[in-house]
Design a protein around this motif. Structure first.
Motif, PDB file in Angstrom:
ATOM      1  N   SER A   8       0.819  -1.211   0.000  1.00  0.00           N
ATOM      2  CA  SER A   8       0.000   0.000   0.000  1.00  0.00           C
ATOM      3  C   SER A   8       0.854   1.264   0.000  1.00  0.00           C
ATOM      4  CB  SER A   8      -0.933  -0.008   1.206  1.00  0.00           C
ATOM      5  OG  SER A   8      -0.184   0.086   2.414  1.00  0.00           O
ATOM      6  N   LEU A   9       2.076   1.159   0.512  1.00  0.00           N
ATOM      7  CA  LEU A   9       2.954   2.333   0.546  1.00  0.00           C
ATOM      8  C   LEU A   9       3.372   2.785  -0.842  1.00  0.00           C
ATOM      9  CD1 LEU A   9       5.245   1.435   3.592  1.00  0.00           C
ATOM     10  CD2 LEU A   9       3.268   2.966   3.552  1.00  0.00           C
ATOM     11  N   VAL A  10       3.367   1.865  -1.806  1.00  0.00           N
ATOM     12  CA  VAL A  10       3.799   2.210  -3.160  1.00  0.00           C
ATOM     13  C   VAL A  10       2.626   2.216  -4.140  1.00  0.00           C
ATOM     14  CG1 VAL A  10       6.133   1.356  -2.811  1.00  0.00           C
ATOM     15  CG2 VAL A  10       4.363  -0.203  -3.636  1.00  0.00           C
ATOM     16  N   THR A  11       1.411   2.009  -3.655  1.00  0.00           N
ATOM     17  CA  THR A  11       0.239   2.000  -4.549  1.00  0.00           C
ATOM     18  C   THR A  11      -0.849   2.937  -4.041  1.00  0.00           C
ATOM     19  OG1 THR A  11      -0.558   0.047  -3.371  1.00  0.00           O
ATOM     20  CG2 THR A  11       0.664  -0.320  -5.418  1.00  0.00           C
ATOM     21  N   LEU A  13      -0.965   4.783  -1.219  1.00  0.00           N
ATOM     22  CA  LEU A  13      -0.488   6.074  -0.692  1.00  0.00           C
ATOM     23  C   LEU A  13      -0.154   7.070  -1.810  1.00  0.00           C
ATOM     24  CD1 LEU A  13       0.265   7.773   1.736  1.00  0.00           C
ATOM     25  CD2 LEU A  13       2.561   6.765   1.672  1.00  0.00           C
ATOM     26  N   PRO A  14       0.621   6.696  -2.841  1.00  0.00           N
ATOM     27  CA  PRO A  14       0.851   7.671  -3.929  1.00  0.00           C
ATOM     28  C   PRO A  14      -0.441   8.081  -4.645  1.00  0.00           C
ATOM     29  CG  PRO A  14       2.456   5.905  -4.012  1.00  0.00           C
ATOM     30  CD  PRO A  14       1.420   5.500  -3.021  1.00  0.00           C
ATOM     31  N   ASP A  15      -1.381   7.137  -4.805  1.00  0.00           N
ATOM     32  CA  ASP A  15      -2.651   7.476  -5.446  1.00  0.00           C
ATOM     33  C   ASP A  15      -3.403   8.508  -4.622  1.00  0.00           C
ATOM     34  OD1 ASP A  15      -4.760   7.514  -7.143  1.00  0.00           O
ATOM     35  OD2 ASP A  15      -5.542   5.538  -6.585  1.00  0.00           O
ATOM     36  N   TYR A  16      -3.414   8.311  -3.308  1.00  0.00           N
ATOM     37  CA  TYR A  16      -4.094   9.273  -2.441  1.00  0.00           C
ATOM     38  C   TYR A  16      -3.406  10.632  -2.480  1.00  0.00           C
ATOM     39  CZ  TYR A  16      -5.455  11.707   1.802  1.00  0.00           C
ATOM     40  OH  TYR A  16      -5.874  12.674   2.685  1.00  0.00           O
ATOM     41  N   LEU A  17      -2.086  10.645  -2.426  1.00  0.00           N
ATOM     42  CA  LEU A  17      -1.366  11.930  -2.464  1.00  0.00           C
ATOM     43  C   LEU A  17      -1.629  12.655  -3.778  1.00  0.00           C
ATOM     44  CD1 LEU A  17       2.047  10.846  -0.872  1.00  0.00           C
ATOM     45  CD2 LEU A  17       0.159  12.074   0.221  1.00  0.00           C
ATOM     46  N   TYR A  18      -1.733  11.914  -4.873  1.00  0.00           N
ATOM     47  CA  TYR A  18      -2.027  12.538  -6.159  1.00  0.00           C
ATOM     48  C   TYR A  18      -3.418  13.148  -6.137  1.00  0.00           C
ATOM     49  CZ  TYR A  18      -3.108  12.992 -11.121  1.00  0.00           C
ATOM     50  OH  TYR A  18      -3.494  13.485 -12.353  1.00  0.00           O
ATOM     51  N   GLN A  23      -5.033  16.922  -7.566  1.00  0.00           N
ATOM     52  CA  GLN A  23      -6.406  17.164  -7.964  1.00  0.00           C
ATOM     53  C   GLN A  23      -7.186  17.941  -6.906  1.00  0.00           C
ATOM     54  OE1 GLN A  23      -8.150  13.377  -8.943  1.00  0.00           O
ATOM     55  NE2 GLN A  23      -6.944  13.160 -10.855  1.00  0.00           N
ATOM     56  N   ASN A  24      -6.538  18.233  -5.790  1.00  0.00           N
ATOM     57  CA  ASN A  24      -7.137  19.027  -4.707  1.00  0.00           C
ATOM     58  C   ASN A  24      -8.428  18.418  -4.161  1.00  0.00           C
ATOM     59  OD1 ASN A  24      -5.131  21.054  -4.728  1.00  0.00           O
ATOM     60  ND2 ASN A  24      -6.111  22.030  -6.503  1.00  0.00           N
ATOM     61  N   LYS A  25      -8.486  17.100  -4.149  1.00  0.00           N
ATOM     62  CA  LYS A  25      -9.620  16.420  -3.540  1.00  0.00           C
ATOM     63  C   LYS A  25      -9.305  16.134  -2.081  1.00  0.00           C
ATOM     64  CE  LYS A  25     -11.150  14.246  -7.839  1.00  0.00           C
ATOM     65  NZ  LYS A  25     -11.469  12.985  -8.538  1.00  0.00           N
ATOM     66  N   ARG A  26     -10.310  16.408  -1.250  1.00  0.00           N
ATOM     67  CA  ARG A  26     -10.088  16.282   0.186  1.00  0.00           C
ATOM     68  C   ARG A  26     -10.824  15.072   0.742  1.00  0.00           C
ATOM     69  NH1 ARG A  26     -12.330  22.039   1.583  1.00  0.00           N
ATOM     70  NH2 ARG A  26     -13.709  21.304  -0.088  1.00  0.00           N
ATOM     71  N   PHE A  27     -10.186  14.478   1.762  1.00  0.00           N
ATOM     72  CA  PHE A  27     -10.787  13.319   2.414  1.00  0.00           C
ATOM     73  C   PHE A  27     -11.921  13.802   3.301  1.00  0.00           C
ATOM     74  CE2 PHE A  27     -11.226   9.693   5.228  1.00  0.00           C
ATOM     75  CZ  PHE A  27     -11.047   8.636   4.355  1.00  0.00           C
ATOM     76  N   GLY A  28     -13.060  13.235   3.119  1.00  0.00           N
ATOM     77  CA  GLY A  28     -14.254  13.685   3.834  1.00  0.00           C
ATOM     78  C   GLY A  28     -15.135  14.573   2.987  1.00  0.00           C
ATOM     79  N   LYS A  29     -14.573  15.110   1.899  1.00  0.00           N
ATOM     80  CA  LYS A  29     -15.361  15.928   0.965  1.00  0.00           C
ATOM     81  C   LYS A  29     -15.575  15.147  -0.335  1.00  0.00           C
ATOM     82  CE  LYS A  29     -15.671  19.544   3.655  1.00  0.00           C
ATOM     83  NZ  LYS A  29     -16.963  20.057   4.151  1.00  0.00           N
ATOM     84  N   LEU A  40      -9.816   5.897  -5.452  1.00  0.00           N
ATOM     85  CA  LEU A  40      -8.504   5.243  -5.292  1.00  0.00           C
ATOM     86  C   LEU A  40      -8.476   3.878  -5.971  1.00  0.00           C
ATOM     87  CD1 LEU A  40      -7.860   6.052  -1.521  1.00  0.00           C
ATOM     88  CD2 LEU A  40      -7.197   7.395  -3.518  1.00  0.00           C
ATOM     89  N   ARG A  41      -9.282   3.711  -7.039  1.00  0.00           N
ATOM     90  CA  ARG A  41      -9.413   2.393  -7.661  1.00  0.00           C
ATOM     91  C   ARG A  41      -8.102   1.883  -8.227  1.00  0.00           C
ATOM     92  NH1 ARG A  41     -11.790   6.320 -10.547  1.00  0.00           N
ATOM     93  NH2 ARG A  41     -11.258   6.628 -12.762  1.00  0.00           N
ATOM     94  N   TRP A  42      -7.296   2.778  -8.774  1.00  0.00           N
ATOM     95  CA  TRP A  42      -6.021   2.338  -9.356  1.00  0.00           C
ATOM     96  C   TRP A  42      -5.037   1.904  -8.254  1.00  0.00           C
ATOM     97  CZ3 TRP A  42      -6.482   1.300 -14.160  1.00  0.00           C
ATOM     98  CH2 TRP A  42      -7.347   2.028 -14.968  1.00  0.00           C
ATOM     99  N   GLY A  43      -5.014   2.685  -7.204  1.00  0.00           N
ATOM    100  CA  GLY A  43      -4.117   2.310  -6.107  1.00  0.00           C
ATOM    101  C   GLY A  43      -4.542   1.038  -5.413  1.00  0.00           C
ATOM    102  N   ILE A  44      -5.879   0.861  -5.176  1.00  0.00           N
ATOM    103  CA  ILE A  44      -6.365  -0.353  -4.506  1.00  0.00           C
ATOM    104  C   ILE A  44      -6.128  -1.582  -5.378  1.00  0.00           C
ATOM    105  CG2 ILE A  44      -8.418  -1.524  -3.661  1.00  0.00           C
ATOM    106  CD1 ILE A  44      -9.497   1.202  -2.819  1.00  0.00           C
ATOM    107  N   THR A  45      -6.425  -1.451  -6.687  1.00  0.00           N
ATOM    108  CA  THR A  45      -6.212  -2.578  -7.588  1.00  0.00           C
ATOM    109  C   THR A  45      -4.734  -2.950  -7.667  1.00  0.00           C
ATOM    110  OG1 THR A  45      -8.125  -1.894  -8.903  1.00  0.00           O
ATOM    111  CG2 THR A  45      -6.563  -3.421  -9.930  1.00  0.00           C
ATOM    112  N   GLY A  46      -3.882  -1.929  -7.788  1.00  0.00           N
ATOM    113  CA  GLY A  46      -2.447  -2.197  -7.830  1.00  0.00           C
ATOM    114  C   GLY A  46      -1.933  -2.792  -6.537  1.00  0.00           C
TER     115      GLY A  46
END
Length: 410
Positions: A8-11, A13-18, A23-29, A40-46
């Motif tokens: 998850s640190l290499v999939t 986490l980078p997807d979330y940071l991106y 993209q300026n998307k906030r967690f909870g919004k 986070l479909r790409w990060g979760i799948t990866g």
């Protein structure tokens, strides 16, 4: 779990940071628990694909098993014949040395046979003395018959000479009687010589043969008597020995007990690995083990032997054909491991269950000049992920007493 966190640190986490900072998307919004999969479909799948690949690579190139035990050989305590126990020299559990008498069977029959054999030897010795005296007697009879023969010959010669000098002085009838007497005395000499030869042969051949047979019978009787003393064949320890005086033992149906040789189960660890790891398991592989009887300890091991046959596939010829689907459980690759350092298995109880990890090492291939750069990187990755498995083994060793004593309620 560790593999999932690492991946998850290499999939993820980078997807979330991106999503968050690019993209300026906030967690909870924009990113909520309901939209996590879409955002986070790409990060979760990866992460899932990488985790599965990592776990597969770790368990394939660094195999692990919980089917590991310090097997030990036991020696059944068996007499060579059936009989009733007359004496027991050890208790329920006791150490024994090679040659120590464990118990004794009733030996009245063997004692009688031994005494009979001894008496037979004494009888042959007495017959030998008697035969020697008969030889002396026969010698005297030969000398007596020879003297009588010589006397008859002398008398025949005298009368024959008188008859030659003065015919008619000696009746012809007397000369014929003397000739018959000489022949008779000669037969007596021959008979006495035959008696002497017979007596000599009895002393030199017959009686020694009879004595040798008697001595062989004595040796056989002694062997049979010794078999009533059941001794320890090896140095070790007798366990759960419940035999008592008066019990009947039978080598085919009722053993007397079990003898565990000294050092049994303290030199080699046997482990069963999955069949899929048959191409990975090699002699000389470094391994680690932790055992239930010695918790919180990691024992460095080395693979010494890899059995080329799987026990589940064996069969014994009979009147029925083998049906493959009747083999319900797949067999394992049996591997023998020895401690990497002297005394590594000290404190581990023989028969203890263990967990074993084996580690693939590609150092020689990586160091080879003909190995390509890409392959070197791949082999470095394969060797490096063994650290994860080593960490998992230490966590298992740490939790093993808790799992055994608390979670299972033992």
């Amino acid at each position: 779990m560790f593999e999932l966190i690492i991946c998850s640190l290499v999939t993820i986490l980078p997807d979330y940071l991106y999503r968050r900072y690019v993209q300026n998307k906030r967690f909870g919004k924009e990113i909520t628990f309901y939209s996590v999969w879409y955002e986070l479909r790409w990060g979760i799948t990866g992460c899932l694909m990488l985790t599965i690949s990592l776990i597969t690579m770790i368990f394939y190139f660094h195999p692990s098993t919980t089917s590991a035990t310090l097997f030990f050989r036991t020696v059944p305590i068996l007499p060579e014949g059936s009989g009733r126990v007359a004496e027991v020299n050890i208790g329920f559990s006791a150490p024994v040395s090679k040659g120590d008498v464990i118990f004794r069977l009733d030996s009245s029959k063997q004692d009688a046979a031994l005494e009979t054999a001894k008496r037979k030897i004494a009888e042959v010795d007495a017959a030998m003395v008697s035969a020697e005296s008969e030889v002396v007697k026969a010698e005297a009879q030969v000398q007596e018959a020879t003297a009588n023969l010589q006397q008859a010959k002398d008398e025949l010669d005298v009368k024959s000479e008188l008859q030659r000098r003065n015919p008619g002085i000696v009746p012809q009838r007397d000369i014929e009687k003397l000739q018959v007497m000489v022949n008779q005395r000669q037969a007596g000499v021959d008979a006495a010589a035959a008696v002497k030869q017979s007596a000599s042969l009895r002393v030199s051949t017959l009686l020694p043969a009879e004595k040798a047979s008697a001595e062989a019978a004595l040796a056989q009787a002694q062997v049979d008597l010794d078999k009533t003393f059941v001794r320890a064949g090896v140095t070790g320890r007798v366990e759960q020995f419940a035999l008592r005086t008066g019990d009947v033992v039978n080598p085919f149906m009722r053993p007397a007990g079990i003898l565990i040789p000294e050092g049994a189960g303290q030199r080699v660890l046997q482990a069963g690995f999955g069949q899929i790891e048959a191409q990975v398991m090699k002699e000389g592989m470094v391994a680690e083990a932790t055992c239930v009887s010695r918790p919180w300890v990691i024992i460095p091991m080395v693979v010494t032997t890899v059995q080329d046959y799987i026990a589940a596939g064996q069969f014994r010829g009979g009147e029925q054909l083998v049906e493959a689907q009747n083999i319900t459980r797949p067999g394992t690759i049996l591997v023998y491991l020895e401690p990497l350092y002297r005394g590594g298995l000290e404190g581990v109880t023989a028969g203890s269950s263990c967990i074993v990890n084996a580690y693939t090492s590609n150092h020689e291939e990586i160091s080879a000049k003909e190995t390509g750069t890409g392959r070197k990187i791949a082999l470095h990755v394969v060797d490096g992920v063994g650290l994860v498995h080593a960490l998992l083994l230490r966590i298992q060793a740490l939790l093993l007493p808790i799992k055994t004593l608390v979670l299972t309620g033992h």
